[in-house]
Design a protein around this motif. Sequence first.
Motif, PDB file in Angstrom:
ATOM      1  N   ARG A   1       0.494  -0.868  -0.156  1.00 42.60           N
ATOM      2  CA  ARG A   1      -0.193  -0.168   0.000  1.00 42.60           C
ATOM      3  C   ARG A   1       1.137   1.598  -0.445  1.00 42.60           C
ATOM      4  O   ARG A   1       0.841   2.221  -0.578  1.00 42.60           O
ATOM      5  CB  ARG A   1      -1.328   0.032   1.354  1.00 42.60           C
ATOM      6  CG  ARG A   1      -2.650  -0.731   1.246  1.00 42.60           C
ATOM      7  CD  ARG A   1      -2.482  -0.569   2.559  1.00 42.60           C
ATOM      8  NE  ARG A   1      -4.161  -2.071   2.018  1.00 42.60           N
ATOM      9  CZ  ARG A   1      -5.314  -2.039   2.602  1.00 42.60           C
ATOM     10  NH1 ARG A   1      -4.300  -2.149   4.878  1.00 42.60           N
ATOM     11  NH2 ARG A   1      -6.819  -2.130   3.342  1.00 42.60           N
ATOM     12  N   GLY A   2       2.025   1.271   0.776  1.00 40.97           N
ATOM     13  CA  GLY A   2       2.899   2.851   0.693  1.00 40.97           C
ATOM     14  C   GLY A   2       4.070   2.876  -0.512  1.00 40.97           C
ATOM     15  O   GLY A   2       4.132   3.970  -0.782  1.00 40.97           O
ATOM     16  N   ILE A   3       3.305   1.732  -1.355  1.00 42.46           N
ATOM     17  CA  ILE A   3       3.959   2.048  -2.967  1.00 42.46           C
ATOM     18  C   ILE A   3       3.021   1.819  -4.035  1.00 42.46           C
ATOM     19  O   ILE A   3       3.644   2.957  -4.668  1.00 42.46           O
ATOM     20  CB  ILE A   3       5.368   0.725  -3.498  1.00 42.46           C
ATOM     21  CG1 ILE A   3       6.967  -0.032  -1.740  1.00 42.46           C
ATOM     22  CG2 ILE A   3       5.465   0.452  -4.316  1.00 42.46           C
ATOM     23  CD1 ILE A   3       6.899  -0.475  -2.374  1.00 42.46           C
ATOM     24  N   VAL A   4       2.302   1.715  -3.903  1.00 44.82           N
ATOM     25  CA  VAL A   4       1.308   1.705  -4.973  1.00 44.82           C
ATOM     26  C   VAL A   4      -0.447   2.073  -4.402  1.00 44.82           C
ATOM     27  O   VAL A   4      -0.847   2.969  -5.548  1.00 44.82           O
ATOM     28  CB  VAL A   4       0.791  -0.252  -4.929  1.00 44.82           C
ATOM     29  CG1 VAL A   4      -0.386  -0.008  -6.741  1.00 44.82           C
ATOM     30  CG2 VAL A   4       2.054  -0.936  -5.676  1.00 44.82           C
ATOM     31  N   GLY A   5      -0.250   2.085  -2.719  1.00 48.75           N
ATOM     32  CA  GLY A   5      -1.515   3.523  -2.761  1.00 48.75           C
ATOM     33  C   GLY A   5      -2.679   1.834  -2.076  1.00 48.75           C
ATOM     34  O   GLY A   5      -2.663   0.845  -2.319  1.00 48.75           O
ATOM     35  N   ASP A   6      -4.394   2.675  -1.670  1.00 48.01           N
ATOM     36  CA  ASP A   6      -4.817   1.902  -1.342  1.00 48.01           C
ATOM     37  C   ASP A   6      -5.721   1.358  -2.685  1.00 48.01           C
ATOM     38  O   ASP A   6      -6.054  -0.042  -2.475  1.00 48.01           O
ATOM     39  CB  ASP A   6      -5.989   2.488  -0.224  1.00 48.01           C
ATOM     40  CG  ASP A   6      -5.264   3.462   0.963  1.00 48.01           C
ATOM     41  OD1 ASP A   6      -4.504   2.236   0.868  1.00 48.01           O
ATOM     42  OD2 ASP A   6      -5.403   4.287   1.541  1.00 48.01           O
ATOM     43  N   ALA A   7      -5.726   1.823  -3.652  1.00 46.34           N
ATOM     44  CA  ALA A   7      -6.661   1.367  -4.895  1.00 46.34           C
ATOM     45  C   ALA A   7      -6.103   1.919  -6.204  1.00 46.34           C
ATOM     46  O   ALA A   7      -5.151   3.361  -5.998  1.00 46.34           O
ATOM     47  CB  ALA A   7      -7.674   1.966  -4.729  1.00 46.34           C
ATOM     48  N   VAL A   8      -6.500   0.866  -6.950  1.00 46.28           N
ATOM     49  CA  VAL A   8      -5.172   1.231  -8.408  1.00 46.28           C
ATOM     50  C   VAL A   8      -7.070   1.298  -9.675  1.00 46.28           C
ATOM     51  O   VAL A   8      -7.078   0.649  -9.354  1.00 46.28           O
ATOM     52  CB  VAL A   8      -4.546   1.227  -8.975  1.00 46.28           C
ATOM     53  CG1 VAL A   8      -2.857   0.399  -7.938  1.00 46.28           C
ATOM     54  CG2 VAL A   8      -4.879  -0.687  -8.920  1.00 46.28           C
ATOM     55  N   ASP A   9      -6.433   2.076 -10.489  1.00 46.50           N
ATOM     56  CA  ASP A   9      -7.678   2.208 -11.502  1.00 46.50           C
ATOM     57  C   ASP A   9      -7.673   1.511 -13.004  1.00 46.50           C
ATOM     58  O   ASP A   9      -7.794   1.000 -13.935  1.00 46.50           O
ATOM     59  CB  ASP A   9      -8.735   4.215 -11.592  1.00 46.50           C
ATOM     60  CG  ASP A   9      -8.830   3.853 -10.385  1.00 46.50           C
ATOM     61  OD1 ASP A   9      -9.539   3.296 -10.213  1.00 46.50           O
ATOM     62  OD2 ASP A   9      -8.726   5.591 -10.557  1.00 46.50           O
ATOM     63  N   SER A  10      -5.972   1.530 -13.101  1.00 48.28           N
ATOM     64  CA  SER A  10      -6.183   0.645 -14.476  1.00 48.28           C
ATOM     65  C   SER A  10      -4.057   0.290 -13.780  1.00 48.28           C
ATOM     66  O   SER A  10      -3.627   0.342 -12.992  1.00 48.28           O
ATOM     67  CB  SER A  10      -5.626   1.208 -15.569  1.00 48.28           C
ATOM     68  OG  SER A  10      -4.594   2.877 -15.253  1.00 48.28           O
TER      69      SER A  10
ATOM     70  N   TRP B   1       8.288   5.378  -7.321  1.00 45.27           N
ATOM     71  CA  TRP B   1       9.270   4.766  -6.164  1.00 45.27           C
ATOM     72  C   TRP B   1      10.297   4.476  -5.905  1.00 45.27           C
ATOM     73  O   TRP B   1      11.009   4.536  -5.778  1.00 45.27           O
ATOM     74  CB  TRP B   1       7.572   3.401  -5.289  1.00 45.27           C
ATOM     75  CG  TRP B   1       8.111   3.105  -3.985  1.00 45.27           C
ATOM     76  CD1 TRP B   1       8.450   3.831  -2.969  1.00 45.27           C
ATOM     77  CD2 TRP B   1       8.838   2.166  -3.993  1.00 45.27           C
ATOM     78  NE1 TRP B   1       9.117   2.498  -1.850  1.00 45.27           N
ATOM     79  CE2 TRP B   1       9.190   2.497  -2.692  1.00 45.27           C
ATOM     80  CE3 TRP B   1       9.522   0.877  -4.983  1.00 45.27           C
ATOM     81  CZ2 TRP B   1      10.259   0.530  -2.771  1.00 45.27           C
ATOM     82  CZ3 TRP B   1      10.136   0.290  -4.575  1.00 45.27           C
ATOM     83  CH2 TRP B   1      10.307  -0.455  -3.490  1.00 45.27           C
ATOM     84  N   PHE B   2      10.620   3.410  -7.613  1.00 41.58           N
ATOM     85  CA  PHE B   2      11.252   2.570  -7.120  1.00 41.58           C
ATOM     86  C   PHE B   2      12.862   3.910  -8.091  1.00 41.58           C
ATOM     87  O   PHE B   2      13.832   3.498  -7.565  1.00 41.58           O
ATOM     88  CB  PHE B   2      11.527   1.954  -8.780  1.00 41.58           C
ATOM     89  CG  PHE B   2      12.641   0.985  -8.592  1.00 41.58           C
ATOM     90  CD1 PHE B   2      13.255  -0.145  -7.835  1.00 41.58           C
ATOM     91  CD2 PHE B   2      13.904   1.110 -10.091  1.00 41.58           C
ATOM     92  CE1 PHE B   2      14.278  -0.930  -7.645  1.00 41.58           C
ATOM     93  CE2 PHE B   2      14.493   0.180 -10.077  1.00 41.58           C
ATOM     94  CZ  PHE B   2      14.739  -0.777  -9.231  1.00 41.58           C
ATOM     95  N   ASP B   3      11.902   4.604  -8.367  1.00 39.43           N
ATOM     96  CA  ASP B   3      13.073   5.379  -9.283  1.00 39.43           C
ATOM     97  C   ASP B   3      13.818   7.198  -7.899  1.00 39.43           C
ATOM     98  O   ASP B   3      14.775   7.190  -7.933  1.00 39.43           O
ATOM     99  CB  ASP B   3      12.453   7.022 -10.051  1.00 39.43           C
ATOM    100  CG  ASP B   3      12.348   6.012 -11.607  1.00 39.43           C
ATOM    101  OD1 ASP B   3      13.057   5.098 -12.263  1.00 39.43           O
ATOM    102  OD2 ASP B   3      11.400   6.427 -12.605  1.00 39.43           O
ATOM    103  N   ALA B   4      13.010   6.812  -7.510  1.00 41.51           N
ATOM    104  CA  ALA B   4      13.107   8.206  -6.007  1.00 41.51           C
ATOM    105  C   ALA B   4      14.193   6.832  -5.067  1.00 41.51           C
ATOM    106  O   ALA B   4      14.929   7.757  -4.055  1.00 41.51           O
ATOM    107  CB  ALA B   4      11.894   8.145  -4.866  1.00 41.51           C
ATOM    108  N   LEU B   5      14.421   5.559  -4.827  1.00 41.69           N
ATOM    109  CA  LEU B   5      14.357   4.820  -4.090  1.00 41.69           C
ATOM    110  C   LEU B   5      16.271   4.783  -4.870  1.00 41.69           C
ATOM    111  O   LEU B   5      17.090   4.892  -4.109  1.00 41.69           O
ATOM    112  CB  LEU B   5      14.322   3.446  -4.155  1.00 41.69           C
ATOM    113  CG  LEU B   5      14.291   2.317  -3.263  1.00 41.69           C
ATOM    114  CD1 LEU B   5      14.573   2.823  -1.287  1.00 41.69           C
ATOM    115  CD2 LEU B   5      14.406   0.839  -3.191  1.00 41.69           C
ATOM    116  N   MET B   6      16.023   4.615  -5.701  1.00 47.66           N
ATOM    117  CA  MET B   6      17.333   4.206  -6.231  1.00 47.66           C
ATOM    118  C   MET B   6      18.403   5.340  -6.849  1.00 47.66           C
ATOM    119  O   MET B   6      19.521   5.351  -6.527  1.00 47.66           O
ATOM    120  CB  MET B   6      17.430   4.112  -8.038  1.00 47.66           C
ATOM    121  CG  MET B   6      16.752   2.846  -8.554  1.00 47.66           C
ATOM    122  SD  MET B   6      17.571   0.946  -7.595  1.00 47.66           S
ATOM    123  CE  MET B   6      17.153   0.833  -6.221  1.00 47.66           C
TER     124      MET B   6
END
Length: 213
Positions: free
Chosen positions: A126-135, A146-151
Amino acid sequence: MERALGVVIGLGATYLFLSVVVLAVVEALSTVLSKRSKALRRCLTAVLKVEAGGSAALLDRLLASPLLKTLGKATGAEVPSHIPTPVFVTAFLDTIGSMRGTSAEVSAAYRDALAALPEKEREVVRGIVGDAVDSVKEAERRVSLWFDALMTQLSERYRRNTQWVTRGVTLVLVLAVNANALTMGATFWRDSMVREAALQLAQRELALCTLQS
């Protein structure tokens, strides 16, 4: 004037050559010691390692994905030294569950995937993708950001750590070859053959830089 210019070019070419040697040594040490791979593993572990049933399930499943295992095999390490963002995004989303179809189907699939995860893993996702996604594209965009910020953070830490190694290698090399500017400058001033050799070295380095650009 020509002799003074030769001294300046000679010193510049010498230090340029030494800097290339230092970079090559540092890169070789990083490769032999798998420093990039280990740094990436520590980074992913710090973020994704969630104990579930006595094992780091989420991280283990991600590293066991075919995409990441293939990259790791190419470098002989469990974790590759570099993971392209699109590859990580695909591997991560495939790890938490298959999400394909219409917006409603993707949304439902994501809810089902979250519900199937242990509570701690669910919070990480949830912290990465969110509570819900539409697509799928929305999910991919969030994981990618998220991954770009982590790298970016990992690269900054790795660069700071590597600076100490670079300084150590530079110190050893300077002492080994006695790269003293005054001594080398005096040599270039007295010896025309040495000046000519340094000029040829500078021309070769310049030609290599031109070809690479």
